[in-house]
Write an enzyme that holds these catalytic residues in place. Structure first.
Site, PDB file in Angstrom:
ATOM      1  N   ASP A 110      -1.411  -0.162   6.437  1.00 41.75           N
ATOM      2  CA  ASP A 110      -1.592   0.414   7.766  1.00 41.75           C
ATOM      3  C   ASP A 110      -2.992   0.961   7.973  1.00 41.75           C
ATOM      4  O   ASP A 110      -3.346   1.346   9.080  1.00 41.75           O
ATOM      5  CB  ASP A 110      -0.568   1.520   8.025  1.00 41.75           C
ATOM      6  N   THR A 155       0.489   4.592   0.701  1.00 40.76           N
ATOM      7  CA  THR A 155       0.469   5.497   1.840  1.00 40.76           C
ATOM      8  C   THR A 155       0.896   4.765   3.101  1.00 40.76           C
ATOM      9  O   THR A 155       0.335   3.741   3.467  1.00 40.76           O
ATOM     10  CB  THR A 155      -0.940   6.086   2.033  1.00 40.76           C
ATOM     11  N   ASP A 196       0.862  -1.167   0.000  1.00 43.50           N
ATOM     12  CA  ASP A 196       0.000   0.000   0.000  1.00 43.50           C
ATOM     13  C   ASP A 196       0.910   1.231   0.000  1.00 43.50           C
ATOM     14  O   ASP A 196       1.850   1.308   0.796  1.00 43.50           O
ATOM     15  CB  ASP A 196      -0.891  -0.004   1.246  1.00 43.50           C
TER      16      ASP A 196
END
Length: 823
Positions: free
Chosen positions: A579, A338, A336
């Site tokens: 996250d 970000t 991911d």
């Protein structure tokens, strides 16, 4: 500032379906019709006195969530094993019938067991300390004050606040809801979030995907729904590992071979030969003990435990031990963007008004928009930092719609300074704008620079939830954000490329922008981007698209899950990092889920590995540790099983030929220590960068069986030749010494092969083992202690010649197996 009025109507909505995994007992059913009415809402929560009363009554969330086994379990697992029982019985027998040197194998087992206990205890301490650091603390409101507390301190009736990414830690009833959407897929299997209103039940194990609110705890401790599942999910475990299951399979087969062979050997030595009873018992035990690969399980546990300690020092919490092994087998890593490639924070670099909008007015909208969300995401936080609200805001918030990764935008409604009502959306431009809008070309240019762009659009009317609100929104301004790249991300991507691990960047952002960021970090294939809205739904076609492209944008949480499944359908072992709450489903389904320590509580709960230092650069260490463990255990397993094979075959040959068993336990203890025990310990902990290969049992036995057969044949040949060469008193000792020399040299050659490729310390290790045996042969008191003395020169040199021929045959067989089946 005011927010949307919290829903306190108490209306019930249809509850979620009952998960199949839980028995249909009414006492566990969170939506059973006989449930008591919801508790009254107390906005200030419990008082300190009430909390103390509940703690005294035991109404506290006391479920022991452990990250490791207890000391008692560690001792039991290391001591109470099948082979320890067998060896323990044989050891006791030998203490009564033979000199102490024939009982050395028992002391070795005691030492091995002690080492195993100590190493796992060290791993337990590391895991427990890291678990405390990484433990998510829910926010509980007491005496009107919100504070973070440990999950185990929640009491019945506590008011627990919720925000995006928070996990519901106990069962309860919603008391406050502000567009509260909860994902119950980890319990029910239903991927669609459930909109919760005041009075609705919430279950432990679910998590918030959008909005916020609070709930009153109605069941805590072991009564909470899925509490046992949560406990099991976060426990240190040694199961579900190909390596350990393979070793268990090997030990099962060894047991089957060992029992009949041992019985035949006992009959042969005690009945047929009618030898001295004590000597017969000693030689029988000498034949049985080496059949047991007792150190293999120990070394596997030690290697895993040391891996946990090593990773713990790098602030990497391994919540499930086999994750070390699993990540070593990974050939595709889905990242991911970000929080993984980029740091959490962003900066507003520019605001571009559209359609003649006034820039000062736009900034006031953004300033108030930032104040509308008490739990802003990274993008909104950047806006808040750029345009902080004043002490007395002239505008007020009348309604708010939190950001959702599924719809890709958030919303807010205001009453402006002059009393005008307005409503706004802030989110992905390519979602809010029509496909042919001219502004998209301008946005594309910004995305190609790796910038993130948000669109501020005005909604017609003031109803954010109105059907088609997004479609009718009027573009007002572009908010350009610059993402902060992680300084170590480029090196990490280069490591995976060097290790032939494919990297896929999967993000909810614009695909071109994500590709530009990945390109800056040197990701191979970063120019191959794909908008997930054009991703085929057919699993096979999706798998093809996944293999052909490296960067994917505008991916929904459900698509992330589907993409992981598509890759797995092609035989890939997939790791997923993330996250955010939008990563939870994919993390759960991936072979290995990796969460950042700063990520949401839900992601940390489902991930097998948590990077507490939030550094993506820690992943190569985890991969390297897993490869070290698997590669080295495969090597040393070959050593142990070679010994098992030649021991079984020697026993069978003795039974068939009706001769005395050539070895006493002391001889095989010496050989096992020098050719297996000591070198295996060092080899098991050595660096190893080989990618883990499947079919552990098959790979090990391809080498162990021919090696054991050659070693047994060479040793027994030497023994038979010696029986014809030596006569008279002391002949058996001379025959044993010659056979021991051959077996040692052949076993040393197996060790020399396994130690490749050679480094200075590997050469030194092999040489030291050879020197140790030479010292035993030349030092008189060691000769007497181990009953080893070479007689004459003819037979010893014959033993060496047979060993050399066996070594040449070993080289040929190993090379042939390597060419035929691959290393």
């Amino acid at each position: 500032m005011t927010q949307r009025a919290l829903d306190s109507s108490g209306e019930q909505t249809p509850g979620p379906s009952r998960p199949a995994m839980i028995d249909a007992g009414a006492e566990l059913d969170p939506v059973h019709p006989m449930e008591p009415p919801p508790p009254p809402h107390r906005p200030d929560g419990l008082s300190t006195a009430e909390v103390a009363e509940r703690v005294a009554r035991g109404e506290v969330n006391d479920v022991p969530v452990r990250s490791s086994r207890s000391i008692t379990e560690i001792v039991r697992a290391n001591v109470l094993t099948r082979f320890n029982l067998i060896i323990g019985v044989l050891w006791v027998i030998m203490l009564f019938v033979a000199p102490i040197q024939d009982s050395l194998f028992g002391f070795v087992i005691v030492a091995n067991t002690g080492i195993g206990i100590i190493q796992e205890w060290r791993a337990k301490r590391t895991l427990d300390s890291l678990a405390v650091i990484g433990e998510a603390k829910p926010t509980v409101r007491r005496d009107g004050v919100a504070a973070e507390i440990s999950t185990s301190e929640i009491v019945l009736g506590d008011l627990v606040e919720l925000g995006p990414g928070d996990k519901v830690v106990v069962d309860g009833t919603v008391a406050e809801a502000d567009s509260l959407e909860i994902d119950e897929s980890l319990l029910t299997g239903e991927a669609d979030p459930v909109l919760k209103r005041a009075g609705d039940p919430v279950m432990s194990g679910s998590f918030v995907v959008a909005g916020g609110g609070a709930f009153t705890a109605t069941k805590v401790g072991r009564e909470a729904y899925a509490a046992q599942l949560a406990e099991e999910a976060s426990r240190f475990t040694l199961v579900h590992s190909e390596l350990r299951s393979g070793i268990s399979t090997i030990l099962k087969y060894v047991t089957w071979m060992m029992v009949p062979t041992a019985i035949g050997l006992i009959i042969s030595q005690l009945v047929v030969k009618d030898n001295n009873f004590k000597d017969s018992v000693a030689r029988t035990v000498g034949g049985i003990v080496p059949m047991i690969p007792e150190g293999l399980v120990l070394l596997t546990s030690v290697a895993f435990a040391i891996g946990v300690v090593r990773l713990g020092r790098k602030q990497c919490l391994v919540q499930e031990l086999p994750a070390i092994e699993g990540l070593a087998r990974v050939d595709v890593v889905c990242l991911d963007k970000t929080g993984t490639l980029t740091e959490g924070g962003m900066d507003v670099t520019e605001v571009r008004p559209l359609n003649g909008s006034d820039e000062a007015y736009v900034k006031e909208v953004l300033r108030t928009f930032g104040a509308s969300d008490p739990r802003p995401n990274a993008s909104l936080q950047a806006i808040i930092d750029a345009y902080p609200a004043g002490e007395e805001a002239a505008w007020t918030v009348t309604d708010a719609m939190p950001f959702s990764s599924a719809r890709k935008y958030s919303g807010a409604a205001f009453t402006e300074a002059d009393g005008t009502a307005s409503a706004w959306l802030l989110g992905a431009p390519d979602v809010l704008l029509s496909e042919g809008d001219a502004t998209l070309a301008e946005i594309e240019q910004l995305n190609e620079q790796g910038l993130r762009v948000l669109l501020l659009a005005r909604v017609q009317g003031d109803d954010l939830d109105a059907p088609g609100a997004a479609a009718g929104a009027a573009p007002t301004a572009l908010v350009v954000l610059e993402q902060r790249l992680r300084p170590d991300a480029g090196d990490t991507l280069a490591y995976f490329a060097d290790q032939n691990v494919a990297t896929k960047v999967i993000s909810g952002d614009n695909a071109v922008s994500v590709g530009a960021v990945a390109g800056k970090l040197g990701l191979a294939g970063a120019e191959n981007t794909l908008d997930a809205r054009r991703l085929p739904t057919d699993p096979d076609e999706m798998a093809t698209a996944m293999e052909q492209n490296a960067v994917f944008g505008r991916v929904t949480p459900q698509q992330k899950r589907d993409m992981v499944a598509a890759l797995q359908s092609r035989g890939h072992t997939v790791a997923m990092t993330g996250d955010g709450v939008n990563d939870v489903l994919a993390l759960k389904d991936a072979d290995i889920g990796v969460s950042m320590g700063s990520g949401s509580e839900a992601t940390r709960a489902v991930a097998q590995i948590v990077l507490l230092n939030n550094s993506f650069a820690t992943l190569p260490s985890v991969v390297a540790e897993g490869r070290r463990v698997i590669g080295n255990i495969t090597r040393v397993a070959t050593l142990f099983l070679t010994k098992t094979v030649y021991s079984v075959l020697l026993a069978i040959l003795v039974v068939c030929t009706q001769v005395e068993y050539p070895f006493l336990p002391r001889h095989l203890t010496l050989l096992a220590t020098l050719t297996i025990g000591v070198p295996a310990f060092f080899l098991a902990l050595a660096p190893n960068k080989e990618r883990a290969q499947p079919h552990f049992v098959r790979r090990v036995m391809r080498y162990a069986i021919p090696s054991g057969v050659i070693a047994a044949a060479a040793t027994f040949t030497t023994y038979l030749v010696a029986r014809h060469h030596y006569t008279g008193e002391g002949a058996l000792d001379a025959e044993t010494s010659a056979a021991t020399l051959t077996l040692f040299l052949v076993a040393m050659w197996v060790l020399a092969i396994i130690a490749r490729p050679y480094t200075w310390w590997r050469i030194g290790l092999v040489a030291a083992m050879g020197l140790g045996f030479l010292i035993v042969l030349v030092v008189p008191w060691l000769q007497d202690f181990f009953a080893l003395k070479l007689v004459g020169t003819t037979m010893p040199w014959t033993a060496v010649g047979i060993a050399v021929a066996a070594a040449a045959l070993l080289e040929f067989v190993w090379r042939w197996v390597g060419r035929r089946f691959g290393m």
